[in-house]
Design a protein around this motif. Sequence first.
Motif, mmCIF file in Angstrom:
data_model
loop_
_atom_site.group_PDB
_atom_site.id
_atom_site.type_symbol
_atom_site.label_atom_id
_atom_site.label_comp_id
_atom_site.label_asym_id
_atom_site.label_seq_id
_atom_site.Cartn_x
_atom_site.Cartn_y
_atom_site.Cartn_z
ATOM 1 N N THR A 200 39.853 26.857 45.812
ATOM 2 C CA THR A 200 40.913 26.030 46.397
ATOM 3 C C THR A 200 42.002 26.936 46.956
ATOM 4 O O THR A 200 42.149 28.082 46.540
ATOM 5 C CB THR A 200 41.537 25.034 45.399
ATOM 6 N N CYS A 201 42.721 26.393 47.939
ATOM 7 C CA CYS A 201 43.805 27.120 48.598
ATOM 8 C C CYS A 201 45.130 26.418 48.317
ATOM 9 O O CYS A 201 45.260 25.222 48.562
ATOM 10 C CB CYS A 201 43.537 27.140 50.110
ATOM 11 N N LEU A 202 46.093 27.192 47.769
ATOM 12 C CA LEU A 202 47.449 26.663 47.620
ATOM 13 C C LEU A 202 48.305 27.299 48.711
ATOM 14 O O LEU A 202 47.925 28.317 49.288
ATOM 15 C CB LEU A 202 48.002 26.999 46.231
ATOM 16 N N GLY A 203 49.462 26.727 48.968
ATOM 17 C CA GLY A 203 50.279 27.250 50.057
ATOM 18 C C GLY A 203 50.871 28.623 49.765
ATOM 19 O O GLY A 203 51.027 29.446 50.665
ATOM 20 N N GLY A 204 51.184 28.892 48.477
ATOM 21 C CA GLY A 204 51.882 30.144 48.159
ATOM 22 C C GLY A 204 53.293 30.089 48.748
ATOM 23 O O GLY A 204 53.717 29.043 49.229
ATOM 24 N N PRO A 205 54.123 31.165 48.782
ATOM 25 C CA PRO A 205 53.735 32.521 48.395
ATOM 26 C C PRO A 205 53.762 32.798 46.898
ATOM 27 O O PRO A 205 53.257 33.825 46.460
ATOM 28 C CB PRO A 205 54.782 33.380 49.096
ATOM 29 N N ASN A 206 54.335 31.885 46.098
ATOM 30 C CA ASN A 206 54.335 32.185 44.661
ATOM 31 C C ASN A 206 52.924 32.023 44.096
ATOM 32 O O ASN A 206 52.131 31.217 44.604
ATOM 33 C CB ASN A 206 55.285 31.249 43.906
ATOM 34 N N PHE A 207 52.652 32.808 43.018
ATOM 35 C CA PHE A 207 51.405 32.571 42.277
ATOM 36 C C PHE A 207 51.616 31.327 41.425
ATOM 37 O O PHE A 207 52.724 30.808 41.326
ATOM 38 C CB PHE A 207 51.077 33.801 41.414
ATOM 39 N N GLU A 208 50.551 30.839 40.805
ATOM 40 C CA GLU A 208 50.566 29.533 40.152
ATOM 41 C C GLU A 208 51.231 29.558 38.774
ATOM 42 O O GLU A 208 51.285 30.591 38.105
ATOM 43 C CB GLU A 208 49.128 29.025 39.988
ATOM 44 N N THR A 209 51.663 28.386 38.332
ATOM 45 C CA THR A 209 52.142 28.241 36.949
ATOM 46 C C THR A 209 50.930 27.970 36.049
ATOM 47 O O THR A 209 49.844 27.644 36.522
ATOM 48 C CB THR A 209 53.096 27.035 36.805
ATOM 49 N N VAL A 210 51.133 28.083 34.748
ATOM 50 C CA VAL A 210 50.072 27.791 33.778
ATOM 51 C C VAL A 210 49.644 26.333 33.922
ATOM 52 O O VAL A 210 48.453 26.017 33.977
ATOM 53 C CB VAL A 210 50.555 28.088 32.336
ATOM 54 N N ALA A 211 50.614 25.437 34.057
ATOM 55 C CA ALA A 211 50.279 24.009 34.162
ATOM 56 C C ALA A 211 49.432 23.740 35.421
ATOM 57 O O ALA A 211 48.451 22.995 35.380
ATOM 58 C CB ALA A 211 51.557 23.181 34.194
ATOM 59 N N GLU A 212 49.792 24.397 36.512
ATOM 60 C CA GLU A 212 49.041 24.190 37.762
ATOM 61 C C GLU A 212 47.613 24.706 37.601
ATOM 62 O O GLU A 212 46.649 24.063 38.024
ATOM 63 C CB GLU A 212 49.738 24.921 38.912
ATOM 64 N N LEU A 213 47.461 25.875 36.963
ATOM 65 C CA LEU A 213 46.123 26.449 36.787
ATOM 66 C C LEU A 213 45.285 25.594 35.839
ATOM 67 O O LEU A 213 44.095 25.353 36.091
ATOM 68 C CB LEU A 213 46.236 27.882 36.273
ATOM 69 N N LYS A 214 45.912 25.065 34.794
ATOM 70 C CA LYS A 214 45.175 24.178 33.876
ATOM 71 C C LYS A 214 44.673 22.954 34.633
ATOM 72 O O LYS A 214 43.518 22.536 34.477
ATOM 73 C CB LYS A 214 46.091 23.731 32.730
ATOM 74 N N MET A 215 45.526 22.409 35.500
ATOM 75 C CA MET A 215 45.121 21.232 36.276
ATOM 76 C C MET A 215 43.966 21.581 37.213
ATOM 77 O O MET A 215 42.952 20.863 37.280
ATOM 78 C CB MET A 215 46.317 20.722 37.092
ATOM 79 N N LEU A 216 44.076 22.696 37.899
ATOM 80 C CA LEU A 216 43.018 23.086 38.835
ATOM 81 C C LEU A 216 41.703 23.289 38.096
ATOM 82 O O LEU A 216 40.629 22.902 38.561
ATOM 83 C CB LEU A 216 43.418 24.370 39.580
ATOM 84 N N ARG A 217 41.786 23.860 36.885
ATOM 85 C CA ARG A 217 40.563 24.083 36.103
ATOM 86 C C ARG A 217 39.942 22.733 35.745
ATOM 87 O O ARG A 217 38.737 22.538 35.789
ATOM 88 C CB ARG A 217 40.889 24.908 34.857
ATOM 89 N N MET A 218 40.832 21.771 35.405
ATOM 90 C CA MET A 218 40.343 20.444 35.001
ATOM 91 C C MET A 218 39.577 19.764 36.144
ATOM 92 O O MET A 218 38.620 19.043 35.911
ATOM 93 C CB MET A 218 41.525 19.540 34.620
#
Length: 296
Positions: A200-218
């Motif tokens: 998946t592609c996020l807009g950036g430029p920041n890297f992801e938060t833990v909550a965002e990564l957990k959601m993406l994994r889900m």
Amino acid sequence: RHNTYTFEALQESAQYLLDRVKMRPKIGIICGSGMEQNELCPGSLADSLGNKQCFPYEEIPHFPVSTVTGHQGQMVFGYLQGVPIMCMQGRFHYYEGYPLWKCAMPVRVMKLVGVTHLIATNAAGGLNPTYKVGDIMMVKDHVNMMGFAGNNPLQGPNDDRFGPRFPPMNKAYNASLLEIGQQVADEMGISDIVHKGVYTCLGGPNFETVAELKMLRMIGVDAVGMSTVHEVITARHCDLTVFAFSLITNQCITDYENHEEANHEEVMDVGKSRQSLLQEYVLRIVMRLRDILDVE
Ligand SMILES: Nc1nc2ncn(CCNC(CO)CO)c2c(=O)[nH]1
């Protein structure tokens, strides 16, 4: 503002190149972090092309210019094992401030130059826990996260000369090329570090938060980056055959106890360390394609 690059404007970009390049490329390659020339990566896939012709992006009519350190901005024409290639050395990212249709416009120029197959590479964070830093993930599908909010390279008036108003995306990543990617991994003896997964592609430029990564994994994402999805959507819209892979440059941090932080330097370092492996990988895939494309 939606896409203001008319078919005619992109034809001007393509004609500028066609007037100056003797050969006619069949394969377009987008070099992601670690795959292109930069201060950390002296060699690069584009550099290994035979009798090259290079066109800095600022020379090509209507092209944006790349602003990310390590993303050199030029289109390189040349031969890989006798196969005519055009290679984007450095790409455009949404986080630089370009709309998605502008990031993806080089794909349409490749189409107008006569390219039929696109190989897109990128660096990405590994979300799948079985992935290690330095692994390769062939993209078998993507989640167009930015598209969920309607941020899409194809939004705005559709030009049927490129493709249909409502293009299907269920077969975006060509099954035969994925098979070739797997066979090449097997013959190189690297199948233990080559995976097939969802990007998946996020807009950036920041890297992801833990909550965002957990959601993406889900939702089943295996690797996350800031590119490629909009380029592939644009490629499929104009019927290019697509193969894409990610170099896993860090393991995404999905627990609050882990205080490591993702950073661009490690992305570049991993890219540099895997440069020759990735070049070998792409070279062998291109050689397989040569037989399919019956390139003279
Ligand atoms: N967690 C995580 N790891 C990553 N490694 C590379 N990228 C792709 C983004 N690359 C940027 C910053 O290095 C430069 O284009 C990412 C990402 O988006 N997220």
